[in-house]
Structure formats: C-alpha cells, structure tokens
Design an enzyme around this catalytic site. Sequence first.
Site, PDB file in Angstrom:
ATOM      1  N   ASP A  14       0.580   1.547  -6.454  1.00 39.94           N
ATOM      2  CA  ASP A  14       0.491   2.885  -5.144  1.00 39.94           C
ATOM      3  C   ASP A  14       2.400   3.498  -5.587  1.00 39.94           C
ATOM      4  O   ASP A  14       3.288   2.839  -5.671  1.00 39.94           O
ATOM      5  CB  ASP A  14       0.524   2.780  -4.092  1.00 39.94           C
ATOM      6  CG  ASP A  14      -0.279   1.399  -3.527  1.00 39.94           C
ATOM      7  OD1 ASP A  14      -0.768   0.958  -4.522  1.00 39.94           O
ATOM      8  OD2 ASP A  14      -1.466   1.899  -2.841  1.00 39.94           O
TER       9      ASP A  14
ATOM     10  N   GLU B  91      -1.378   7.167  -3.789  1.00 40.64           N
ATOM     11  CA  GLU B  91      -2.600   7.763  -2.446  1.00 40.64           C
ATOM     12  C   GLU B  91      -1.101   7.373  -1.515  1.00 40.64           C
ATOM     13  O   GLU B  91      -0.823   7.637  -0.363  1.00 40.64           O
ATOM     14  CB  GLU B  91      -3.646   6.312  -1.808  1.00 40.64           C
ATOM     15  CG  GLU B  91      -3.251   5.632  -1.516  1.00 40.64           C
ATOM     16  CD  GLU B  91      -3.094   4.901  -0.023  1.00 40.64           C
ATOM     17  OE1 GLU B  91      -4.258   5.236   0.566  1.00 40.64           O
ATOM     18  OE2 GLU B  91      -3.154   3.701   0.419  1.00 40.64           O
ATOM     19  N   ASN B  92       0.371   7.198  -1.614  1.00 40.30           N
ATOM     20  CA  ASN B  92       1.131   7.506  -1.150  1.00 40.30           C
ATOM     21  C   ASN B  92       2.583   7.548  -1.281  1.00 40.30           C
ATOM     22  O   ASN B  92       4.023   7.837  -1.084  1.00 40.30           O
ATOM     23  CB  ASN B  92       2.465   5.550  -0.488  1.00 40.30           C
ATOM     24  CG  ASN B  92       0.665   4.999   0.438  1.00 40.30           C
ATOM     25  OD1 ASN B  92       0.897   3.782  -0.601  1.00 40.30           O
ATOM     26  ND2 ASN B  92       0.485   5.254   0.881  1.00 40.30           N
TER      27      ASN B  92
ATOM     28  N   HIS C 265      -5.512   6.372   2.808  1.00 41.70           N
ATOM     29  CA  HIS C 265      -4.990   7.646   2.539  1.00 41.70           C
ATOM     30  C   HIS C 265      -5.036   9.188   2.459  1.00 41.70           C
ATOM     31  O   HIS C 265      -4.954   9.756   2.048  1.00 41.70           O
ATOM     32  CB  HIS C 265      -3.498   7.378   2.643  1.00 41.70           C
ATOM     33  CG  HIS C 265      -3.127   6.540   3.668  1.00 41.70           C
ATOM     34  ND1 HIS C 265      -2.741   6.514   5.403  1.00 41.70           N
ATOM     35  CD2 HIS C 265      -2.638   4.498   3.554  1.00 41.70           C
ATOM     36  CE1 HIS C 265      -2.051   5.940   5.921  1.00 41.70           C
ATOM     37  NE2 HIS C 265      -2.416   4.519   4.478  1.00 41.70           N
TER      38      HIS C 265
ATOM     39  N   HIS D 120      -8.744  -1.463  -3.786  1.00 43.56           N
ATOM     40  CA  HIS D 120      -8.331  -1.029  -2.898  1.00 43.56           C
ATOM     41  C   HIS D 120      -8.439  -2.013  -1.924  1.00 43.56           C
ATOM     42  O   HIS D 120      -9.268  -1.630  -0.564  1.00 43.56           O
ATOM     43  CB  HIS D 120      -8.614   0.509  -2.921  1.00 43.56           C
ATOM     44  CG  HIS D 120      -6.359   1.269  -1.561  1.00 43.56           C
ATOM     45  ND1 HIS D 120      -5.478   1.544  -2.141  1.00 43.56           N
ATOM     46  CD2 HIS D 120      -6.349   1.422  -0.182  1.00 43.56           C
ATOM     47  CE1 HIS D 120      -4.942   1.917  -1.883  1.00 43.56           C
ATOM     48  NE2 HIS D 120      -5.337   2.006  -0.239  1.00 43.56           N
TER      49      HIS D 120
ATOM     50  N   HIS E 276       1.235  -3.417  -2.009  1.00 37.23           N
ATOM     51  CA  HIS E 276       2.249  -2.739  -2.762  1.00 37.23           C
ATOM     52  C   HIS E 276       3.065  -4.053  -2.917  1.00 37.23           C
ATOM     53  O   HIS E 276       4.392  -3.646  -3.081  1.00 37.23           O
ATOM     54  CB  HIS E 276       3.127  -2.433  -1.346  1.00 37.23           C
ATOM     55  CG  HIS E 276       3.242  -1.190  -1.322  1.00 37.23           C
ATOM     56  ND1 HIS E 276       3.021   0.602  -0.257  1.00 37.23           N
ATOM     57  CD2 HIS E 276       1.386  -0.152  -1.288  1.00 37.23           C
ATOM     58  CE1 HIS E 276       2.371   1.314  -0.273  1.00 37.23           C
ATOM     59  NE2 HIS E 276       1.143   1.269  -0.809  1.00 37.23           N
TER      60      HIS E 276
END
Length: 274
Positions: free
Chosen positions: A8, A39-40, A68, A154, A181
């Site tokens: 990520d 996505e982040n 997200h 995920h 993460h």
Amino acid sequence: MRLLFLGDIMGRAGRAAVATTLPRLKTDWRLDFVVVNGENATSGHGLSQSHAETMLAAGVDCLTLGDHAFDQRDMLQFIDREPRIVRPMNYAKTAPGRGFQLFEARGGRKVLVMQALGQVFMKRPFSDPFSAVEGILRSHPLGGLASAIIVDIHCEATSEKMAVGHFCDGRASLVVGTHTHVPTGDAQILPGGTAFMTDAGMCGDYNSVIGMEKTEPLRRFITGMPKDRFTPAAGEATLSGVFVETDDKTGKALRVAPIRIGGRLQQAGPDGAL
C-alpha cells in the site's frame, strides 16, 4: 517472468518513493511487470485520478485498490476510463470498474491481476472472496492465456490471507496480502508452486503508526478520545513488497524474495542486501 508487487502506497511520502525509485528498479532488476496497491496514496484515504496518473507514469503497470477504493470521488468515473486500475472483485455489485484484468507484459506475455477483499474483522460485510477468486481461476488457468497470475488479497486477518494462499496454490503465480501495512517475514513458495507472502507492507514512512503521524493515534489509544484527523507521516519512505520470478512455461514461482528499499527498514532486494 520477473514480477514486482509493492504494498500500500501511504500518502505523499509513499508516492514520492515509488515515483523516484521504481524507474531504476525496472531497469536494474529487468522487471517484466509491476503491481502496486494504491488505495492509501491520497492522504491515506483512497486514490485520486491525479495521483493514479503519477504512479502509472512512473512505470506501475497495474494499481490495485481495496476497501478505500472510492474514498476519492473522482475515482468513481476515472476507473472506468483507466483499465490499469483494479478494484476488489467482491465489492458492491454496482461498483464501477473491474475486479480483474488481463494485461500485456514486456515481451507480449499476459499477466492476470485480480483483487478480493477479506471478510474477517473488516468493517463492511463483503461477499465471499473464495468463490470470487475461484470463478476467475477456473476461467483463466495458469500457463494458458495467462503466463502469470497475481492475486492481491486485501484482508485484516493473517489467517484469512494464508487460507486464500493455500486455496490458490498451484493455480496462481503469486498470492500476496495487503491492507495491514506491516510486512511479514513469511515469503515462501507453497507446495503447488505459488509464491505467497501474508502482507507486502506499505510504501510509506515507518516512523509512524501504520503510516500515520504518531501523535493522534497515540492520543486515541491512550485516552480513547479523538482530537484531530489522522495525517500520513511525511518522513523518508521505505518501499516494501515482494519480488517473484516465474517459470515461463507453467507460470509457477521459481523464486520469491521480500523487498525493503530505503527508509527505516533493513534494505534487501531479490538478490539480498542492496
């Protein structure tokens, strides 16, 4: 085939690290295809069109998303125009975009990338990831039209990620977890020939709480009360992920290695220390 998957992207620090480092890695490591979870990438909440375009211009061949996926409203329209972005296949049935895509890699070979969301400990009740993955693997057997298959699972729970890895063993080149993460130390080739790693980690500043500046998360853990918004940590980022080399005939993994480049984590690449 030589594949790279990066975990990520977390905020500006992660974007900068990918943009400055990936072009060199593609040349030095002779990479055929690169997948990055994005996505982040936009302030820790989703992926905007402009940030997606920056990552693709840096040499990312496919961007995957996650829970997200549509935090940034412009992604609702952009994802239908940009086939290099893959959202979770078991997201809402009415969601735009696609949950899997067949790409052309260097040399004309095909790479199938798919993503699914886990169910355990997730905030929303997503549909069954196993049946979603099963349908695509049945219609796209490894070593057929797809020379390599990459599954981004995920999930919050490590057990669920591991279960998906064994479920796909022998039918995918790589199953890799994202979302938490924190890079795990279990990169391996499963008995059927599928490379697996429970979590790829993040491309972000590890002097943080999973990528967020430490003050507010610490306050909430200690006092139970929020005061400010979470903001991504802005120090030097570490690129975290996994490298896989596959057999050109079968698509199965021949070699797997965790990736740590820059920042605070120990540095390593496909051939050991960098």
